[in-house]
Motif scaffolding. Structure first.
Motif, PDB file in Angstrom:
ATOM      1  N   THR A  58      39.948  11.161 -13.483  1.00 16.31           N
ATOM      2  CA  THR A  58      40.787  11.798 -12.178  1.00 16.31           C
ATOM      3  C   THR A  58      41.924  12.540 -12.929  1.00 16.31           C
ATOM      4  O   THR A  58      42.352  13.661 -12.267  1.00 16.31           O
ATOM      5  N   MET A  60      44.541  11.760 -12.848  1.00 16.69           N
ATOM      6  CA  MET A  60      45.911  11.086 -12.525  1.00 16.69           C
ATOM      7  C   MET A  60      46.721  10.324 -13.165  1.00 16.69           C
ATOM      8  O   MET A  60      46.035   9.330 -13.843  1.00 16.69           O
ATOM      9  N   ILE A  63      50.204   5.934 -10.699  1.00 18.87           N
ATOM     10  CA  ILE A  63      49.921   6.127  -9.239  1.00 18.87           C
ATOM     11  C   ILE A  63      50.842   4.799  -8.824  1.00 18.87           C
ATOM     12  O   ILE A  63      50.395   3.812  -9.139  1.00 18.87           O
ATOM     13  N   ARG A  65      53.163   2.696  -5.880  1.00 14.46           N
ATOM     14  CA  ARG A  65      53.725   2.686  -4.176  1.00 14.46           C
ATOM     15  C   ARG A  65      54.643   1.708  -4.243  1.00 14.46           C
ATOM     16  O   ARG A  65      54.964   0.875  -5.073  1.00 14.46           O
ATOM     17  N   ASP A  70      53.106  -5.871   2.826  1.00 12.89           N
ATOM     18  CA  ASP A  70      52.267  -5.073   4.131  1.00 12.89           C
ATOM     19  C   ASP A  70      51.885  -6.060   4.824  1.00 12.89           C
ATOM     20  O   ASP A  70      50.873  -6.681   4.606  1.00 12.89           O
ATOM     21  N   ARG A  73      48.024  -6.635   5.779  1.00 12.31           N
ATOM     22  CA  ARG A  73      47.138  -7.194   5.089  1.00 12.31           C
ATOM     23  C   ARG A  73      47.308  -8.583   4.405  1.00 12.31           C
ATOM     24  O   ARG A  73      46.799  -8.714   3.374  1.00 12.31           O
TER      25      ARG A  73
END
Lengths: 100, 457
Positions: A58, A60, A63, A65, A70, A73
């Protein structure tokens, strides 16, 4: 060199991979190993000098967050244990690693 | 029989109120009762009935078959291995979440090669699936159950996954359409991992149009899969019914050994592209034999790591339940990654992978898409995979280069043998994130030839 995969080597790898196998299976796996390794030796004929390896396609990087819980989940204790074969007072039961 | 409707036809008929969802479901269930036992397509059927039929949604509650390596909440998920015989996921994979949000109804979980290791469904610990086009033959794999579910009209559309051939090869063998999206187009979160650096969820459908509709609903960025793209998801149906004038098509792999049986038929069938205004040229590409080695090493290595988590503690049975093929792959990966061998095998493979990517970059300067047969031949007879540890890799050789490069590809039926009722597939590959091009070319081919059994009944 590649074709010298022995039954003993297969037993060693099985131990590393934590796969229980018996002797007749080791024999069969050794044959499969030899066949597979024979097919892939073809790669040794490719000139890769100066070529960088590709570990992912990719392009990338990094990555990330936000490190935030959360709730949508998050398992309840009941859900987390729902598939465990052996539980004890809300915990997973694991095999003993340290000898008595 | 409403089970033979394509996804597009079903949506149109529901929209015009010509049929009801329960009429479609009733015909699907009837077909499943008639054929599932013989074909062994579904391992688990979802007995939760569809509700909310009044509410409008994109997929309108239509029955979708799902490969049994997608985690589905409250619905048994085995990856066709007895290690997970009683595993009931407590969450949905992202693709399934997206599918449900769009109104797709999971009708059942389809058979695959155990852990997706194979190209025949013969490594499934729940028995092989039979090819609905000719039950003496294999459906291919690993998504063989999903391809067979589509071919036998036991669903309206389906989902598979591909690591290197597992969507396209069974689609070719079963005479259906299989779209492998770009790596990173659809989330891998909640899909039982095989080779994480190439795993790609995608649709298996009756037509290219249906594949475009399905992709619209399952694709997109997911914060729980860091490799998914943040690129916008286009409306893939907008690339249907396009003019091919000026499209440059390169034909690869027709001269390699092993393709003699089908080469002439294939070259004959692709002439239609010229009639549609595209330019077609035979072109040399990097030898796909090398991709077998690259893929085998990378896949075994990643498998040995990914399947390390199955310890029988938090879920599933212990490691003695692995079947022969899984043991073979886990252990081979352990061996090739072990001290002293990693450089010889793994690092070399990753470098040759770079060479394939460079070769594609060069080819895509000249051509919009590259085409080849999907598989070196027709569906093989049942039992044939058991003779060789390398069966799958040889069957998937023509697909492995594009898989290790992460490219999108589609397989569409391009020939049917009248005597055996078996199919050949045409594989179309495009640069990263150019699913539009494979849909455009695949749709044009499908609509201008007679090989799609739903378009030409």
């Amino acid at each position: 060199m590649l074709n010298k995969i022995t039954k003993q080597q297969v037993h060693h790898v099985a131990k590393l991979a934590n796969i229980p196998i018996d002797d007749s299976e080791a024999e069969k796996l050794a044959t499969g190993f030899r066949e597979t390794l024979e097919t892939i030796t073809d790669l040794q004929s490719v000139d890769v000098s100066g070529v960088e390896p590709t570990h992912q396609v990719t392009g990338m990087e990094n990555i990330l967050r936000e490190d935030k819980v959360d709730d949508s989940r998050t398992f309840t204790q009941e859900q987390a244990l729902a598939n465990a074969k052996q539980t004890h007072q809300g915990f997973f039961v694991v095999p003993r690693l340290i000898k008595k | 029989m409403l089970n033979t409707l394509t996804l597009k036809q079903a949506l149109d008929k529901l929209d015009k109120k010509e049929v009801t969802l329960s009429e479609i479901n009733s015909d699907i269930n009837k077909a499943i009762k008639e054929k599932n036992e013989e074909l062994n397509v579904y391992l688990t059927l979802n007995d939760i009935a569809v509700t909310n039929t009044e509410e409008k949604s994109s997929l309108a509650g239509l029955p979708i078959a799902v490969k049994d390596n997608y985690c589905t909440r409250d619905l048994r998920t085995t990856a066709s291995s007895t290690v997970l015989d009683n595993f009931v996921p407590q969450y949905d994979s992202t693709v399934i979440k997206n599918l449900r949000k769009a109104g797709g109804h999971i009708i059942g979980k389809t058979n695959l090669d155990a852990w997706a290791h194979g190209s025949s469904t013969e490594t499934s610990q729940y028995g092989r699936t039979l090819n609905p086009r000719n039950t003496g033959h294999l459906p291919g794999g690993s998504s063989g159950g999903s391809a067979a579910a589509v071919a036998a009209d036991l669903c309206i559309a389906s989902l598979g996954t591909e690591t290197a051939g597992s969507i396209r090869q069974p689609s070719s063998w079963c005479g259906v359409v299989g779209l492998k999206p770009t790596y990173g187009r659809c989330s891998r979160y909640g899909v039982i991992a095989m080779a994480s650096s190439t795993d790609s969820p995608g649709p298996i459908t009756k037509t290219v149009e249906d594949a475009a509709i399905m992709l619209n609903h399952i694709a997109g960025h997911d914060q729980y899969d860091g490799t998914t793209t943040t690129k916008e998801v286009p409306d893939f149906t907008s690339f249907l019914d396009q003019d091919l004038k000026g499209m440059k098509i390169g034909v690869v792999y027709t001269n390699i050994e092993g393709l003699e049986e089908i080469k002439d038929t294939f070259l004959e069938q692709i002439k239609v592209f010229e009639k549609l205004g595209a330019t077609v040229e035979i072109v040399e590409a990097m030898d796909p034999h090398h991709a077998i080695g690259v893929y085998t090493i990378i896949q075994r290595g990643e498998v040995s790591s990914n399947l390390g988590r199955f310890d029988g503690i938090r879920y599933g049975n212990d490691r003695s339940f692995f079947g022969h093929e899984a043991k073979n792959r886990i252990m081979l990966g352990t061996y090739t990654l072990s001290k002293g061998y990693a450089d010889q095998y793994y690092n070399t493979a990753q470098k040759v992978r770079t060479l394939f990517i460079k070769d594609y970059k060069k080819l895509f300067k000249e051509y919009d898409v590259l085409i080849s047969p999907t598989s070196p031949g027709f569906a093989k007879k049942i039992g044939v995979s058991e003779s060789s540890a390398m069966f799958g890799e040889l069957e998937d050789m023509l697909l492995e280069p594009s898989s290790i490069a992460g490219l999108p590809g589609i397989s569409v039926p391009c020939y049917r043998d009248q005597e055996t009722n078996l199919y050949l597939g045409l594989n179309i590959v495009a640069p990263m994130f150019r699913e539009d091009l494979v849909i455009k070319a695949g749709d044009a081919f499908e609509k201008n030839t007679k090989w799609n059994s739903w378009r030409n009944k």
